[in-house]
Write an enzyme that holds these catalytic residues in place. Sequence first.
Site, PDB file in Angstrom:
ATOM      1  N   TYR A 146      46.897  -7.114  48.971  1.00 17.17           N
ATOM      2  CA  TYR A 146      46.144  -8.336  48.679  1.00 17.17           C
ATOM      3  C   TYR A 146      46.720  -9.062  47.474  1.00 17.17           C
ATOM      4  O   TYR A 146      46.973 -10.270  47.517  1.00 17.17           O
ATOM      5  CB  TYR A 146      44.677  -7.980  48.446  1.00 17.17           C
ATOM      6  CG  TYR A 146      43.786  -9.178  48.216  1.00 17.17           C
ATOM      7  CD1 TYR A 146      43.449 -10.026  49.271  1.00 17.17           C
ATOM      8  CD2 TYR A 146      43.287  -9.474  46.946  1.00 17.17           C
ATOM      9  CE1 TYR A 146      42.628 -11.130  49.068  1.00 17.17           C
ATOM     10  CE2 TYR A 146      42.466 -10.572  46.731  1.00 17.17           C
ATOM     11  CZ  TYR A 146      42.141 -11.395  47.801  1.00 17.17           C
ATOM     12  OH  TYR A 146      41.338 -12.491  47.598  1.00 17.17           O
ATOM     13  N   LYS A 150      48.519 -12.815  47.530  1.00 20.90           N
ATOM     14  CA  LYS A 150      47.996 -13.952  46.759  1.00 20.90           C
ATOM     15  C   LYS A 150      49.019 -14.425  45.725  1.00 20.90           C
ATOM     16  O   LYS A 150      49.118 -15.624  45.430  1.00 20.90           O
ATOM     17  CB  LYS A 150      46.677 -13.572  46.079  1.00 20.90           C
ATOM     18  CG  LYS A 150      45.519 -13.393  47.057  1.00 20.90           C
ATOM     19  CD  LYS A 150      45.219 -14.665  47.840  1.00 20.90           C
ATOM     20  CE  LYS A 150      43.957 -14.543  48.671  1.00 20.90           C
ATOM     21  NZ  LYS A 150      43.638 -15.772  49.429  1.00 20.90           N
TER      22      LYS A 150
END
Length: 241
Positions: A146, A150
């Site tokens: 994650y 990002k």
Amino acid sequence: MRFNGKRILITGAGKGIGRAAVKLLSRQGADIVALSRSAEDLETLTAEFGCRPLKVDLADAEQTRAAARETLPVDLLVNCAGVVEMQPVLDTSVEAFDLHMAVNCRAPLILSQEYARDRIAKGLPGAIVNVSSIASFIGFANHAAYCASKGALDGLTRVMANELGHKGIRVNGVHPVVTMTPMAVKAWSDPAKSGPMLSRIPMQRFVEPDEVAAVIAFLLSDDASMVNGIDMPVDGGFLIN
């Protein structure tokens, strides 16, 4: 009604920040094209806000590009869809990593390409908001894929802002702290888990989806006409500690 007559494409529209953005922007006059992988969510969005619904799996590159082209023309774009799966670095699977990169970074690229090409061909300005996370700045344990995805989205946002700004298209990123969606409320209900995070936030609370939507609306609007290429935290001051 600052978006009266504007058509806005929002991905991840079914839940959380995306749904809050649909609610706010539609109330400000926008005609919303709502993308989600959930047919049930799209049905409720259409019933509540009169959206044009489009079911799409953003992990599929070809399906994503076809959906992007089908939505055109739109005036503004919000790349809000995202996935998160908690795995420590040593246990992060190739499949999970690829899924995060596909949905959280590659899909915004494809959607932005098709949107920008259409605006440029017509000689029209535009604005894109990519919904990132403070996780792109912080190495949160068990969030390897994650955080990486990002961070990649942030790099993409800056390059897009540089290149597309010359064409009159602004591109900005929004970085919320833990956002109180129904899923997050359940996940962060344990004080032992939420306490350390809250202790770093001077405002002493997590952010609400409507508060993130308000920042998205500002960055899309003419009020932000000279705002381009920023990473906008919506974190109550988390990053200053």
